[in-house]
Design an enzyme around this catalytic site. Sequence first.
Site, PDB file in Angstrom:
ATOM      1  N   LYS A 155       4.485 -17.473   1.526  1.00  0.00           N
ATOM      2  CA  LYS A 155       3.473 -18.468   1.894  1.00  0.00           C
ATOM      3  C   LYS A 155       2.980 -19.208   0.658  1.00  0.00           C
ATOM      4  O   LYS A 155       2.886 -20.445   0.662  1.00  0.00           O
ATOM      5  CB  LYS A 155       2.301 -17.764   2.582  1.00  0.00           C
ATOM      6  CG  LYS A 155       1.115 -18.659   2.858  1.00  0.00           C
ATOM      7  CD  LYS A 155      -0.067 -17.852   3.358  1.00  0.00           C
ATOM      8  CE  LYS A 155      -0.682 -17.030   2.236  1.00  0.00           C
ATOM      9  NZ  LYS A 155      -1.862 -16.263   2.702  1.00  0.00           N
TER      10      LYS A 155
ATOM     11  N   GLU B 205      11.087   3.257   5.537  1.00  0.00           N
ATOM     12  CA  GLU B 205      10.820   1.849   5.857  1.00  0.00           C
ATOM     13  C   GLU B 205      11.916   1.348   6.767  1.00  0.00           C
ATOM     14  O   GLU B 205      13.099   1.394   6.417  1.00  0.00           O
ATOM     15  CB  GLU B 205      10.754   1.013   4.582  1.00  0.00           C
ATOM     16  CG  GLU B 205      10.719  -0.488   4.805  1.00  0.00           C
ATOM     17  CD  GLU B 205       9.575  -0.930   5.708  1.00  0.00           C
ATOM     18  OE1 GLU B 205       9.867  -1.544   6.755  1.00  0.00           O
ATOM     19  OE2 GLU B 205       8.410  -0.645   5.376  1.00  0.00           O
TER      20      GLU B 205
ATOM     21  N   GLY C   8       0.805  -1.213   0.000  1.00  0.00           N
ATOM     22  CA  GLY C   8       0.000   0.000   0.000  1.00  0.00           C
ATOM     23  C   GLY C   8       0.836   1.260   0.000  1.00  0.00           C
ATOM     24  O   GLY C   8       0.582   2.190  -0.775  1.00  0.00           O
TER      25      GLY C   8
ATOM     26  N   CYS D  73       3.415  -8.641   2.880  1.00  0.00           N
ATOM     27  CA  CYS D  73       3.001  -9.492   1.759  1.00  0.00           C
ATOM     28  C   CYS D  73       4.198 -10.094   1.032  1.00  0.00           C
ATOM     29  O   CYS D  73       4.256 -11.296   0.807  1.00  0.00           O
ATOM     30  CB  CYS D  73       2.148  -8.688   0.787  1.00  0.00           C
ATOM     31  SG  CYS D  73       1.607  -9.647  -0.637  1.00  0.00           S
TER      32      CYS D  73
ATOM     33  N   CYS E  41      -4.327 -22.431   9.694  1.00  0.00           N
ATOM     34  CA  CYS E  41      -4.742 -23.525   8.810  1.00  0.00           C
ATOM     35  C   CYS E  41      -3.850 -23.627   7.585  1.00  0.00           C
ATOM     36  O   CYS E  41      -3.524 -24.742   7.133  1.00  0.00           O
ATOM     37  CB  CYS E  41      -6.196 -23.325   8.397  1.00  0.00           C
ATOM     38  SG  CYS E  41      -7.373 -23.572   9.744  1.00  0.00           S
TER      39      CYS E  41
ATOM     40  N   HIS F  16     -18.411 -28.042 -20.093  1.00  0.00           N
ATOM     41  CA  HIS F  16     -18.406 -29.446 -19.657  1.00  0.00           C
ATOM     42  C   HIS F  16     -17.260 -30.217 -20.343  1.00  0.00           C
ATOM     43  O   HIS F  16     -16.964 -29.960 -21.504  1.00  0.00           O
ATOM     44  CB  HIS F  16     -19.748 -30.082 -20.022  1.00  0.00           C
ATOM     45  CG  HIS F  16     -19.866 -31.513 -19.597  1.00  0.00           C
ATOM     46  ND1 HIS F  16     -20.100 -31.888 -18.296  1.00  0.00           N
ATOM     47  CD2 HIS F  16     -19.746 -32.673 -20.309  1.00  0.00           C
ATOM     48  CE1 HIS F  16     -20.149 -33.195 -18.219  1.00  0.00           C
ATOM     49  NE2 HIS F  16     -19.927 -33.704 -19.432  1.00  0.00           N
TER      50      HIS F  16
ATOM     51  N   ALA G 260      10.374   5.812  11.322  1.00  0.00           N
ATOM     52  CA  ALA G 260       9.914   7.199  11.377  1.00  0.00           C
ATOM     53  C   ALA G 260       8.779   7.312  12.384  1.00  0.00           C
ATOM     54  O   ALA G 260       7.960   6.403  12.513  1.00  0.00           O
ATOM     55  CB  ALA G 260       9.453   7.653   9.999  1.00  0.00           C
TER      56      ALA G 260
ATOM     57  N   GLY H 208      -6.806 -21.417  14.973  1.00  0.00           N
ATOM     58  CA  GLY H 208      -7.425 -22.043  13.820  1.00  0.00           C
ATOM     59  C   GLY H 208      -7.902 -21.075  12.761  1.00  0.00           C
ATOM     60  O   GLY H 208      -8.782 -21.410  11.972  1.00  0.00           O
TER      61      GLY H 208
END
Length: 496
Positions: A51, A35, A16, A43, A181, A479, A115, A176
């Site tokens: 992850k 930073e 962000g 993330c 999970c 299908h 900061a 959980g």
Amino acid sequence: MSDFDYDLFVIGGGSGGVRAARTVAATGARVALAEESRMGGTCVIRGCVPKKIMVFASGFPRHVEHARSYGWDASIGAFDWPAFRTHLHKELDRLEEVYRAMLDKSDVRVFDSRARLTGPHDVELADGQTLSAKHILIASGGSPVRPPLANADMGLVSNDMFMLEKLPRTLLIVGGGYIGCEFACMMAGMGVEVTMYLRSGQILNGFDEECRGLISEMMRERGIEIHTGTSIMDMSRESQQDDMPLGGESDAAMGAPVGEETKAEPQDALARNPKSETIARAGCPVRVKATNGRERTFDHVLFATGRKPNTEGMGLEGVGVEVGRRGQVVVNEYSQTSVPSIYAIGDVTDRVQLTPVAIREAMAFTNTVFKGMDQPVDHELVASAVFTQPELGSVGMTEEEARADREIEVYATSFRPMRTAFIDCPDRTMFKLIVCKETRVVLGAHIVSDDAGEWIQLIGIAVKNKLTKEQFDATCAVHPTATEEIVTMSQPVRSG
């Protein structure tokens, strides 16, 4: 010439904050960003990206198992965690450099520093340097927390899981929610014996009841031991006993160590020491006493017990920024705080804790403050995915939420898809639509299946645009696919 050093000062280099900095700089504004840890934030460095890569890695044993059932002469050897971990961190390093390059190309001044706010237009860096800006944007994210439990520092948090020097043989996960999970499925896929303790009666609180029930069954089918209504009473370090096995019950064999004893690191060690290659957590195993009466030793305990906004020590209260009960920055629909010149986006506001949401909040901020548009943040009907095995994709209301104040119809089906039914695999897929009985609008869609995260992105378009059940039905099925069920469920399974 402006009286300020910058037009915008961003605190936080996650998805962000970086998006806001770049898009504001593109308007010709002077932008700086601070930073204190690694560029990319939760993330990229310690969340979504590593992850998901671990999700991919953990799925291969099952792919090979299915290949054998389909007639292939296939086998898989041992998982080489050190090799994987090295490759993973090279990729994270690459992505961090991409983020830095994007900021540099956008002419954003970067300060590798913590900061804090000292005024409505002022920030102070860790070296004492003070800077001013017409607008300040807080995008400092969140971090995992440990429960208020004696010796909780013996356990890991999610950040640490990407830094382990070796895989544990046994792992206890406390909590959980989606983080617990996901790690349970990843670790089990990599050959770790996983146990979960939940205080509640079911995993994935807040998601659709039927869906989380099916995922719980599938997790147990894959060897994950889930204990509901259970929490830790006591934790202690085991003495080193190299000749004894791990994971026994009370009065059984005690655990062997998984590495050398090291000094425990704080849970925000990644932030304090961003360049370190590893957090040494491979100490003696942990002996756990649980409320269900069991005592057991585990190589590691992972606390997946929630996250908190990163606002501590930022000087918010001192400059008049309202902070909520959980430490979150309180903002209005334009991400503006109680101080007109200060805004906040992302997890630090504790609204919708998803990376794409933080990015959209950044765009809305840029458009409103620097482009003169009136664009409040849209948090309605945000699709999400839980990368368990199988995955859960969800958008809109759950059945329980919708049923609370309106008449609904529920269309649902659960079946073994062709791919797994052919080899007599127990894996099941579920599709579920929640429909308003009066308007016929689809209020929610929920999927349990492999690749549910991919599917819910597309279904989210239909739900976001408030299509009706009849408009779903008017779409011809493809299908043979599992997803054809989305447009062929003709009769509700219940209503009310």
